[in-house]
Write a protein that holds these residues in place. Structure first.
Motif, short mmCIF file in Angstrom:
data_model
loop_
_atom_site.label_atom_id
_atom_site.label_comp_id
_atom_site.label_asym_id
_atom_site.label_seq_id
_atom_site.Cartn_x
_atom_site.Cartn_y
_atom_site.Cartn_z
N LEU A 1 -4.22 8.63 6.36
CA LEU A 1 -3.27 8.32 5.29
C LEU A 1 -3.04 9.52 4.38
N SER A 2 -4.09 10.27 4.09
CA SER A 2 -3.94 11.46 3.25
C SER A 2 -3.03 12.48 3.92
N LEU B 1 0.58 11.13 3.89
CA LEU B 1 1.15 11.16 2.54
C LEU B 1 1.78 12.51 2.23
N CYS C 1 -10.58 12.15 2.52
CA CYS C 1 -9.24 12.43 2.00
C CYS C 1 -8.96 13.94 2.00
N MET D 1 -0.69 3.23 0.12
CA MET D 1 -2.06 3.75 0.11
C MET D 1 -2.88 3.08 -0.99
N TYR E 1 -3.81 -0.36 0.14
CA TYR E 1 -4.87 -0.38 1.15
C TYR E 1 -6.25 -0.33 0.49
#
Length: 669
Positions: A57-58, A61, A185, A313, A316
């Protein structure tokens, strides 16, 4: 895909997580495939891959969420998960945890030594992957690992400290939990090739989320059930780990603070838990966790990213925190047989066995044939054992079990006080063991009984099995001789020496052989040498015989039996009988819990072990049978004499086989 993720925003997450799973896997040890299971979670793992998800996700993004992750990102995500998994191995050893997500932990299955080494192997696999990505990644991982260890040290330094400060608690969880979530992350952001400020913002996002994550986990330990958590609950209080709700509650409640200043019983820990929950400190801790989540969300606010991705995010991580059931718990199945004991032996065996005892002369009367220390020890509830291969093997296995118990009594008999007679007994027993069944060298009950059993025992068995069986019994006779000399001389071993001495006189190899005969199977030597199987045998032995030590303590004390753990503890520490019994009972409860967890793991292990020629299920059943018999053993009638049973004359049996040192060698084979 995690159900908390909006697939419209991150359409490739599910596929990319599958790529991560493909990278994850057990550590392969060259030439030793049987050890792969040490680091193999199996395909049905309930792991949710929180850290790899944060890595992906990081990355999304800061790039384009509509594009699949680069291979570097997938490897980075897998590497962080491996570092996390390695730390769990160590955590379970330190915490003496027996379960992880409803499954037996590695330290229960493999032992603490192997579990630590397995954790090291997994951790360094992750570090190698990061090193292959670049110097910045491995440096970040090294710093996170250092912080994680520092957090664990801080926590350990404050065990059972009722005055633990909130700051000390926060510093500890910042290291032990938040550091790796922050790393997840950070390494994801690194692969996006954006500014250091953006990378740092995501690292701080992960750190604040990590603090909230651990706070919620600590709250769940106080408020959830074991079924919801997939692991024991209220464990922190019992282990002296005082979390934020406990710290705040203790600051207001002196009764609670006094409880926390020392190790607690289970009842005291349950009482402490009630006081913490009633104080309102759990709600305060939850509010503090929400503050950390808000701080995490604030780190994303200034990032020039798609607002929908930012919102997804945040959603989540909130969904992760508000979980109630981290993973499906595997219901514990007790290995204890349910219901009432049967009245006797399996149908068809009882009458044959009593006739055999009288016909061979081991018992002179039907009353002796029902002697509680022989027959009573093998009475078992019907559900304990799987059916025998056939009636003849069932009779043979039970008869050998009785003969083994009788041999044991010959050496343990308190009336046997002459050291030379003990040695003559051992020499005679070995001679009987090695005689030709067709040409017995001496008449008597024991030679007759052995001559009737040995041809049946070896039928269908390999030559190596026969040699191992006879060698094992001969070794046992030597150990029994040593124990008898220790009894006569008044020697009591140290607790460190208790286990090897007790194991040597246990007849464990004979017991295993009896089960092999009963089920008409032969355990491969490589299976017996597997570290998990060795651990299973040792745990099963320890629980079985120490529980027998407790049950038979009165008789053992009267007979001056040297190898009783309670007697060894008293002799070594000088404590009272009651204190020694309580200490041994605690040890038994702990070892029994580990054994029961390990027994549940055995069928899964045997499914993946190589080289079993499709017989893994059969071998697993054999071991589960042995373990179940051992766990039930303390409830046998061996220590409960019945009015109808008459004690046999053990000296009569010994006189028939004594083989004195000055006796002519021509009388032996």
């Amino acid at each position: 895909m995690p159900h908390e993720i909006d697939s419209a925003v991150f359409p490739h997450l599910e596929v990319d997580l599958a790529r991560v799973r493909d990278v994850l896997g057990p550590v392969q040890l060259r030439g030793r495939p049987e050890l792969t299971a040490l680091t193999d979670e199996g395909p049905d793992s309930s792991r949710r891959l929180v850290r790899p998800t944060l890595t992906l996700l990081s990355y999304y993004l800061l790039t384009d969420p509509a594009v699949p992750a680069d291979d570097r990102v997938v490897r980075a995500a897998a590497a962080v998960e491996l570092m996390h998994l390695g730390s769990l191995y160590h955590d379970d050893v330190v915490d003496h945890a027996y379960e992880r997500r409803g499954r037996p932990s590695a330290n229960v299955v493999w032992g603490s030594h192997m579990a630590v080494l397995g954790g090291d192997s997994v951790t360094f696999s992750g570090m190698r992957m990061l090193a292959e990505l670049g110097g910045r990644e491995v440096l970040a991982a090294t710093i996170a690992g250092e912080q994680m260890c520092a957090g664990m040290v801080l926590e350990a330094a404050d065990l059972y400290v009722a005055s633990r400060s909130e700051q000390s608690y926060l510093d500890a969880i910042d290291g032990k939990t938040a550091a790796v979530l922050s790393l997840a992350c950070r390494v994801g952001a690194m692969q996006a090739d954006r500014s250091e400020d953006e990378e740092e913002a995501l690292a701080l996002f992960g750190r604040h989320f990590g603090l909230a994550y651990q706070l919620y986990d600590d709250i769940l330990d106080l408020t959830s059930t074991a079924e919801e958590m997939g692991k024991p609950v209220n464990a922190d209080l019992s282990e002296g780990i005082y979390t934020l709700p406990v710290i705040r509650a203790a600051a207001r409640d002196q009764d609670l603070a006094r409880l926390l200043n020392r190790r607690m019983t289970r009842d005291q820990a349950a009482r402490a838990r009630e006081l913490v929950v009633a104080s309102g400190a759990v709600d305060e801790a939850q509010a503090r966790a929400e503050e950390f989540i808000d701080q995490a969300a604030g780190q994303l606010t200034a990032l020039p990213v798609d607002p929908r991705a930012r919102q997804a995010m945040n959603a989540y991580v909130r969904s992760i925190l508000h979980r109630r059931t981290p993973g499906p718990a595997v219901p514990r199945q007790s290995t204890q047989a349910a219901g009432v004991h049967s009245d006797g032996l399996p149908q068809g065996v009882a009458q044959w066995l009593r006739s055999w005892l009288v016909d061979t002369g081991l018992a002179l009367t039907p009353a002796e044939a029902d002697y509680h220390r022989w027959i009573g020890a093998i009475r078992s509830p019907v559900p304990i054992l799987a059916p025998a291969a056939d009636a003849a093997r069932e009779q043979t296995a039970y008869a050998m079990a009785v003969l083994t118990l009788m041999w044991d009594d010959l050496f343990e008999d308190p009336q046997l006080r002459d050291p030379e007679a003990v040695t003559a007994l051992r020499r005679g027993m070995v001679a009987v063991l090695r005689q030709d069944p067709e040409k017995p060298w001496r008449s008597g009950a024991i030679p007759t009984a052995w001559a009737s059993l040995w041809p049946r025992l070896r039928e269908g068995r390999s030559i190596r099995w026969q040699e191992r069986f006879l060698d094992g019994i001969e070794d046992w006779f030597e150990a029994a001789e040593r124990e008898a000399h220790h009894r006569i001389g008044g020697y009591i071993p140290s607790t460190a020496d208790y286990l090897p001495l007790r194991m040597s006189t246990s007849g464990m190899e004979t017991i295993i052989a009896c089960v092999e005969v009963y089920q008409d199977r032969e355990l491969p030597l490589k299976l017996r040498n597997h570290p998990v199987i060795r651990r299973l045998e040792e745990l099963g032995f320890w629980v079985t015989f120490v529980e027998n030590d407790l049950v038979g303590l009165d008789q053992d004390e009267a007979d001056q039996v040297p190898y009783n753990l309670v007697r060894a503890v008293r002799h070594e520490t000088g404590c009272t009988r009651r204190e020694a019994v309580e200490q041994v009972q605690r040890q038994v409860a702990e070892q029994r819990a580990q054994l029961e967890s390990l027994i549940r793991y055995v069928p899964a292990l045997f499914r993946v072990l190589p080289g079993l020629s499709g017989r893994g299920k059969d071998y697993a059943e054999l071991y589960v049978n042995m373990a179940n018999v051992g766990l039930w053993g303390r409830e046998s009638d061996r220590y409960e004499p019945t009015s109808a049973a008459a004690a046999p004359d053990l000296e009569r049996l010994r006189r028939e086989i004594y083989y004195w040192a000055d006796e002519p060698a021509t009388t032996a084979p």
